[in-house]
Design an enzyme around this catalytic site. Sequence first.
Site, short mmCIF file in Angstrom:
data_model
loop_
_atom_site.label_atom_id
_atom_site.label_comp_id
_atom_site.label_asym_id
_atom_site.label_seq_id
_atom_site.Cartn_x
_atom_site.Cartn_y
_atom_site.Cartn_z
NE ARG A 72 83.67 -58.46 -66.39
CZ ARG A 72 83.74 -57.76 -65.25
NH1 ARG A 72 84.04 -58.36 -64.12
NH2 ARG A 72 83.50 -56.47 -65.25
CG ASN A 104 81.14 -48.96 -66.32
OD1 ASN A 104 80.35 -49.48 -65.54
ND2 ASN A 104 80.76 -48.25 -67.35
CB VAL A 105 86.48 -52.58 -63.77
CG1 VAL A 105 85.91 -52.40 -62.37
CG2 VAL A 105 85.83 -53.79 -64.45
CG ASP A 106 84.50 -50.51 -69.40
OD1 ASP A 106 84.95 -49.35 -69.32
OD2 ASP A 106 83.29 -50.75 -69.56
CG HIS A 121 82.68 -50.51 -58.28
ND1 HIS A 121 81.43 -50.75 -58.82
CD2 HIS A 121 82.44 -50.05 -57.03
CE1 HIS A 121 80.49 -50.43 -57.94
NE2 HIS A 121 81.08 -49.98 -56.86
CB THR A 194 74.22 -47.01 -62.65
OG1 THR A 194 74.37 -47.82 -61.46
CG2 THR A 194 73.62 -45.67 -62.29
CG ASN A 219 68.89 -47.22 -66.87
OD1 ASN A 219 68.40 -48.10 -67.58
ND2 ASN A 219 69.59 -47.47 -65.78
P1 OAD Z 1 73.92 -53.15 -63.76
O1 OAD Z 1 74.17 -54.31 -64.67
O2 OAD Z 1 73.37 -53.43 -62.41
O3 OAD Z 1 72.91 -52.14 -64.44
C1 OAD Z 1 73.08 -51.71 -65.77
C2 OAD Z 1 72.06 -50.64 -66.04
O4 OAD Z 1 72.30 -50.13 -67.33
C3 OAD Z 1 70.61 -51.14 -65.99
O5 OAD Z 1 69.85 -50.26 -65.18
C4 OAD Z 1 70.17 -51.08 -67.47
O6 OAD Z 1 68.80 -50.74 -67.59
C5 OAD Z 1 71.04 -49.96 -67.99
N1 OAD Z 1 71.32 -50.01 -69.44
C6 OAD Z 1 71.39 -51.08 -70.25
N2 OAD Z 1 71.68 -50.70 -71.50
C7 OAD Z 1 71.83 -49.35 -71.50
C8 OAD Z 1 72.13 -48.37 -72.49
N3 OAD Z 1 72.37 -48.69 -73.74
N4 OAD Z 1 72.17 -47.06 -72.08
C9 OAD Z 1 71.93 -46.71 -70.81
N5 OAD Z 1 71.64 -47.60 -69.84
C10 OAD Z 1 71.58 -48.90 -70.17
O7 OAD Z 1 75.28 -52.33 -63.70
P2 OAD Z 1 75.77 -51.26 -62.63
O8 OAD Z 1 74.66 -50.39 -62.18
O9 OAD Z 1 76.99 -50.63 -63.20
O10 OAD Z 1 80.09 -53.81 -58.92
O11 OAD Z 1 76.19 -52.20 -61.47
C11 OAD Z 1 76.83 -51.64 -60.39
C12 OAD Z 1 77.87 -52.55 -59.89
O12 OAD Z 1 77.33 -53.83 -59.58
C13 OAD Z 1 79.01 -52.89 -60.82
O13 OAD Z 1 80.00 -51.92 -60.86
C14 OAD Z 1 79.53 -54.12 -60.20
C15 OAD Z 1 78.21 -54.82 -60.11
O14 OAD Z 1 78.15 -55.94 -59.41
C16 OAD Z 1 81.04 -54.54 -58.39
O15 OAD Z 1 81.57 -55.45 -59.01
C17 OAD Z 1 81.39 -54.17 -57.00
#
Ligand code: OAD
Length: 245
Positions: A72, A104-106, A121, A194, A219
């Site tokens: 990553r 995000n961790v990026d 995170h 998210t 989203n």
């Molecule tokens: P997810 O992968 O769960 O969700 C990503 C979201 O982004 C989804 O709801 C998609 O519909 C949306 N999405 C995709 N493309 C997009 C775009 N171009 N514009 C806007 N939205 C878009 O990611 P997170 O919600 O960040 O935690 O996940 C939360 C946490 O779960 C992460 O930080 C990580 C993960 O496991 C840990 O590692 C503790």
Amino acid sequence: MNDQDSVAWVRARLKQARKVFVLTGAGISAESGIPTFRGPEGYWKNYSPQQLASPEGFARDPKLVWEWYNHRRRVIAGCEPNAAHRAVAEIERRAGQFLLCTQNVDGLHQRAGSRCVVEIHGSIWRTRPAAGGGAPFEDRTIYDEDQLPVRAPDGALLRPDVVWFGEALPADAYARVDAFLTSGPVDVAFVIGTSAVFPYIVRWAAIPRHQGALVVEINPAPSLPENIAAVRFAAKAGDILPQLL
Ligand code: OAD
């Protein structure tokens, strides 16, 4: 209301806003080329992020988990912030009081110019001892495979300074978000990219709503529970955010 009316409404509210809060997740970096967690590309070598990003996964196979983070790091290092990251940074420059909380961790928000950022995170660009609570340090190395798992000079196992499933959030980061939200009402809040699976994310979106803020979700697959966001853009962050400025 169609999207164009909503854009005009949010833009007007944003212009007058004194205090702005932004919550982001993996979706805001998707247009930079970084796979989201729960999307189909979240899998790596047939492992789900949940299997890898956990204390149990690391205990079972630290080399495998490090390989994933190293992979990553390589992906992220080759990516650039996108229009959505840049728009969030511009919102900060125009706001009186501002806080961005990202899952995000990026580090792409900071690269786009965001300053008041809480990485709830952690960061993929920091490393720390796996045991004993030692301090994290900046680590931007992309390792060769035979250097993994990463160890300190004394041989102690190191780990990425990120929050894994089942682990507590960093207390100082959590307190910073809570303090911002409880020290006077937010005028406009954005919840971007998210899946809002964690209760604290939903709570941090709901607090501004209860304070009378305009809560805006961006989203393609809106995920917040009903009645939190007054405006929902079922669209990509990079398409909507630049229009709000
Ligand atoms: P997810 O992968 O769960 O969700 C990503 C979201 O982004 C989804 O709801 C998609 O519909 C949306 N999405 C995709 N493309 C997009 C775009 N171009 N514009 C806007 N939205 C878009 O990611 P997170 O919600 O960040 O935690 O996940 C939360 C946490 O779960 C992460 O930080 C990580 C993960 O496991 C840990 O590692 C503790």
